[in-house]
Design an enzyme around this catalytic site. Sequence first.
Site, PDB file in Angstrom:
ATOM      1  N   ILE A  16       0.810  -1.212   0.000  1.00 39.49           N
ATOM      2  CA  ILE A  16       0.000   0.000   0.000  1.00 39.49           C
ATOM      3  C   ILE A  16       0.843   1.261   0.000  1.00 39.49           C
ATOM      4  O   ILE A  16       0.320   2.341  -0.161  1.00 39.49           O
ATOM      5  CB  ILE A  16      -1.033   0.054   1.159  1.00 39.49           C
ATOM      6  CG1 ILE A  16      -0.401  -0.335   2.481  1.00 39.49           C
ATOM      7  CG2 ILE A  16      -2.258  -0.772   0.856  1.00 39.49           C
ATOM      8  CD1 ILE A  16      -1.387  -0.307   3.642  1.00 39.49           C
ATOM      9  N   GLY A  17       2.131   1.136   0.155  1.00 37.82           N
ATOM     10  CA  GLY A  17       2.936   2.349   0.108  1.00 37.82           C
ATOM     11  C   GLY A  17       4.353   2.067   0.518  1.00 37.82           C
ATOM     12  O   GLY A  17       4.716   0.931   0.834  1.00 37.82           O
ATOM     13  N   GLY A  19       8.023   4.403   2.076  1.00 35.60           N
ATOM     14  CA  GLY A  19       8.749   5.641   2.314  1.00 35.60           C
ATOM     15  C   GLY A  19      10.226   5.355   2.266  1.00 35.60           C
ATOM     16  O   GLY A  19      10.659   4.362   1.681  1.00 35.60           O
ATOM     17  N   GLY A  20      11.005   6.228   2.895  1.00 33.70           N
ATOM     18  CA  GLY A  20      12.450   6.097   2.838  1.00 33.70           C
ATOM     19  C   GLY A  20      12.958   4.892   3.588  1.00 33.70           C
ATOM     20  O   GLY A  20      13.959   4.290   3.223  1.00 33.70           O
ATOM     21  N   ALA A  22      10.941   2.173   4.868  1.00 28.80           N
ATOM     22  CA  ALA A  22      10.197   0.916   4.897  1.00 28.80           C
ATOM     23  C   ALA A  22       9.186   0.840   3.766  1.00 28.80           C
ATOM     24  O   ALA A  22       8.906   1.823   3.093  1.00 28.80           O
ATOM     25  CB  ALA A  22       9.472   0.816   6.236  1.00 28.80           C
ATOM     26  N   VAL A  24       5.167  -0.563   3.097  1.00 30.60           N
ATOM     27  CA  VAL A  24       3.985  -0.842   3.910  1.00 30.60           C
ATOM     28  C   VAL A  24       3.042  -1.752   3.121  1.00 30.60           C
ATOM     29  O   VAL A  24       2.788  -1.513   1.941  1.00 30.60           O
ATOM     30  CB  VAL A  24       3.276   0.468   4.308  1.00 30.60           C
ATOM     31  CG1 VAL A  24       2.051   0.173   5.150  1.00 30.60           C
ATOM     32  CG2 VAL A  24       4.225   1.368   5.075  1.00 30.60           C
ATOM     33  N   LYS A  39       4.518  -2.836   8.361  1.00 25.74           N
ATOM     34  CA  LYS A  39       5.584  -1.980   7.847  1.00 25.74           C
ATOM     35  C   LYS A  39       6.872  -2.770   7.921  1.00 25.74           C
ATOM     36  O   LYS A  39       7.293  -3.185   9.002  1.00 25.74           O
ATOM     37  CB  LYS A  39       5.639  -0.743   8.731  1.00 25.74           C
ATOM     38  CG  LYS A  39       6.583   0.288   8.255  1.00 25.74           C
ATOM     39  CD  LYS A  39       6.287   1.618   8.888  1.00 25.74           C
ATOM     40  CE  LYS A  39       7.025   2.685   8.107  1.00 25.74           C
ATOM     41  NZ  LYS A  39       6.695   4.001   8.550  1.00 25.74           N
ATOM     42  N   ASP A 134       8.938  13.439  13.406  1.00 31.23           N
ATOM     43  CA  ASP A 134       8.792  13.389  11.943  1.00 31.23           C
ATOM     44  C   ASP A 134       7.347  13.712  11.563  1.00 31.23           C
ATOM     45  O   ASP A 134       6.741  13.001  10.769  1.00 31.23           O
ATOM     46  CB  ASP A 134       9.218  12.001  11.435  1.00 31.23           C
ATOM     47  CG  ASP A 134       9.466  11.991   9.926  1.00 31.23           C
ATOM     48  OD1 ASP A 134       9.582  13.083   9.326  1.00 31.23           O
ATOM     49  OD2 ASP A 134       9.524  10.896   9.346  1.00 31.23           O
TER      50      ASP A 134
HETATM   51  P1  ATP Z   1       8.851   7.832   5.987  1.00 31.33           P
HETATM   52  O1  ATP Z   1       9.673   6.678   5.572  1.00 31.33           O
HETATM   53  O2  ATP Z   1       9.637   9.061   6.193  1.00 31.33           O
HETATM   54  O3  ATP Z   1       7.959   7.506   7.157  1.00 31.33           O
HETATM   55  P2  ATP Z   1       6.374   7.865   4.542  1.00 31.33           P
HETATM   56  O4  ATP Z   1       5.625   8.270   5.776  1.00 31.33           O
HETATM   57  O5  ATP Z   1       5.962   8.465   3.270  1.00 31.33           O
HETATM   58  O6  ATP Z   1       7.899   8.170   4.735  1.00 31.33           O
HETATM   59  P3  ATP Z   1       5.764   5.128   5.255  1.00 31.33           P
HETATM   60  O7  ATP Z   1       5.641   5.531   6.681  1.00 31.33           O
HETATM   61  O8  ATP Z   1       6.593   3.953   4.958  1.00 31.33           O
HETATM   62  O9  ATP Z   1       6.342   6.302   4.369  1.00 31.33           O
HETATM   63  O10 ATP Z   1       4.298   4.919   4.689  1.00 31.33           O
HETATM   64  C1  ATP Z   1       4.083   4.724   3.323  1.00 31.33           C
HETATM   65  C2  ATP Z   1       2.634   4.809   2.984  1.00 31.33           C
HETATM   66  O11 ATP Z   1       1.944   3.671   3.459  1.00 31.33           O
HETATM   67  C3  ATP Z   1       1.899   5.983   3.610  1.00 31.33           C
HETATM   68  O12 ATP Z   1       2.032   7.128   2.849  1.00 31.33           O
HETATM   69  C4  ATP Z   1       0.461   5.478   3.632  1.00 31.33           C
HETATM   70  O13 ATP Z   1      -0.149   5.696   2.385  1.00 31.33           O
HETATM   71  C5  ATP Z   1       0.625   3.996   3.831  1.00 31.33           C
HETATM   72  N1  ATP Z   1       0.419   3.612   5.247  1.00 31.33           N
HETATM   73  C6  ATP Z   1       1.314   3.696   6.250  1.00 31.33           C
HETATM   74  N2  ATP Z   1       0.802   3.242   7.407  1.00 31.33           N
HETATM   75  C7  ATP Z   1      -0.477   2.844   7.148  1.00 31.33           C
HETATM   76  C8  ATP Z   1      -1.559   2.274   7.939  1.00 31.33           C
HETATM   77  N3  ATP Z   1      -1.417   2.030   9.246  1.00 31.33           N
HETATM   78  N4  ATP Z   1      -2.728   1.995   7.325  1.00 31.33           N
HETATM   79  C9  ATP Z   1      -2.873   2.257   6.011  1.00 31.33           C
HETATM   80  N5  ATP Z   1      -1.917   2.785   5.219  1.00 31.33           N
HETATM   81  C10 ATP Z   1      -0.713   3.084   5.758  1.00 31.33           C
HETATM   82 MG    MG Z   2       5.566   7.341   7.574  1.00 41.72          MG
END
Ligand code: ATP
Ligand code: MG
Length: 647
Positions: A16-17, A19-20, A22, A24, A39, A134
């Site tokens: 579903i997504g 970031g830097g 991890a 998700v 994550k 953050d």
């Molecule tokens: P960073 O690595 O700096 O945290 P980020 O916040 O963009 O960057 P992630 O925290 O890895 O990256 O999250 C990536 C994406 O996954 C989020 O933008 C969101 O769309 C989705 N996501 C994260 N946590 C959840 C959750 N608990 N339920 C649903 N979607 C989530």
């Molecule tokens: Mg995040």
Amino acid sequence: MIGRILGNRYEIMEKIGGGGMALVYKAKCQLLNRYVAVKILRPEFTSDEEFITKFKRESQAAASLSHPNIVNIYDVGMDDQDIYYIVMEYVKGKTLKQIIKEHGPLNPEETINIAKQISLALHHAHSNHIVHRDIKPHNILITDDGRVKVTDFGIARAVTSSTVTNTGNVIGSVHYFSPEQARGGYTDEKSDIYSLGIVMYEMSTGRLPFDGESPISIALKHIHEDVMPPTKVNEGIPKALEDIIMKSIQKDQVKRYGSTKEILEDLNQALKQPTGDFVRFEEDDDSPTQVIPVIKDNDMPKGKLGNPKPRPEKIKSNRLIVWGAVATAFVLALVFIGSIFFFKDIFISQEKEVPAVIGKSYEEAKQNLENLGLTVEEPQEQYSSEYDEGQVMFQDPKAGENVKSGYPIRLIVSKGAKLTEVPNLINKNIDEIGFILENAKLKEGTVKYEFNSLPIGIIISQSPEAGKNAPEGSGVNILVSQGPETKLILMPNLVGEKIESAKRIIETSNLIVGKIEYKTDEKIEKDTVIEQSLAAGTETEENKVVDLIVSKGPEGATQPSEENELQMKAVSLGINYNRAKQEEFILRIMKKQNGITTEIYRATHYKSKEGEKIIIEGRGKATIEVYFDDEKVAERNIDFETGSLYE
Ligand code: ATP
Ligand code: MG
């Protein structure tokens, strides 16, 4: 990853997504039959031991938080030595970043409403001494019905300088960094307030206050550059909101809001009085706290550097004069240098590094700090489950910060744990206890699972027991039902067996005798099983029903003894449906006779019919059991010959 099962229970379903740090995934918890978000740390971090240690520590700390505006962390784990993951509440919705991207600037009420919920989340975390570090719209999830859920608490702390340079993942975050974070300096609750201010700026203008080519250039702007007031970008922003934003993003920590509570008060006021002028800004104070006077020549004690005393006229020898002058100059130089050091000690106080005193007894902490020339303020007291009574649980400034000598240090000393009554959790569903525990100021302790006749997710036992006193913030351990254990059985062969022995084999294999149909058969001896509904050798669950076809022998042969059963008596059984749990349910009737249980009826019925008459057949005396789905609702003795029912 898709299809993989982590920790024996989380089945990864879709990405579903990412970031830097991890990626998700949406996953399904097979044990509790619910969706979760998992994550998983990116592989480049898994070899960094320092990172892993911090990651675990921080995520465990964050897991202790429980608040409606914070994404709940359920579990932290490791699989196959190299997959590190956090299991959290799955939030169906969008990130605030997506919402701003799609809609542009939000209206002032929306901005305030979201900011309030973020402040509530931060307030809860800050009171538990957890700083987010953050805060950015990517870490703020908004559910489809508009609730705000903040995620990634404290995890940014695990990012060391090496990991940052490895991936450059701060690029997304640096737009929201406080000046002190950008400088790589000391961060605290006020850094979260700054980032929240930037998020409010972005919500109300649709733009970021500072942008640039590289993270460094953006960081420098946070440190040095003034922000363009939000109303210059969007005229529609009311005064109160603009003031709140500007106060939150002051470069000087002292000038920002002192706490999330203060921000909340102003946000509430801004809803009532959007154009009000109530936000109070710290006055610019011209006199610095520590006065360091400029040391001037004529301030020198006995210095006389400027105009030396006229010397007596008696000039004996030129050479003597020269030597005298040199000696005087030398002495004066010594006095001058000495006085500089002397003054420096008085006016320019030495910087001291604040030692770590958390965990020490108050007396020891006070002694340590005073030995370094620091002053200790009158201590505050707070209940704590983590620290023993009399131990320091909080210090401000934090260890490692540099302060001038004499600087006042604020300490909070633990009053020990406050006791609270443990609520009853038995027979509750694990999904609903979060709230009960939160109300009782307790948290979930260790969770163990066991096969049990209770439905899946229902709590079987707890420790401490309900009614006992436990320290606030402590965990209640629970044992949760995994549902009944389904044992697999290898279906025995029944073909060729006599009907009586086939029935016994079925019974002793924990299976159930189903319908028995008689057929004429030229070759096979009467009362012998010709066919079984589940093939021999197949794996099957306990309590499955097995139907049989039995030979009547050749046509025209004498009536088989079992044929008697065909001339069974019919009895009408009135069944009331008010105990059915669902509208649609399966009604089963079992007949127990001579130690053998046979399913004699099975069909879907509807509760809205209230009740029906079911015709069952049999001979002699038997016991009848009635099941709705798998729950037994009645048991009666019956005499088929007379049609009477008795207890
Ligand atoms: P960073 O690595 O700096 O945290 P980020 O916040 O963009 O960057 P992630 O925290 O890895 O990256 O999250 C990536 C994406 O996954 C989020 O933008 C969101 O769309 C989705 N996501 C994260 N946590 C959840 C959750 N608990 N339920 C649903 N979607 C989530
Ligand atoms: Mg995040």
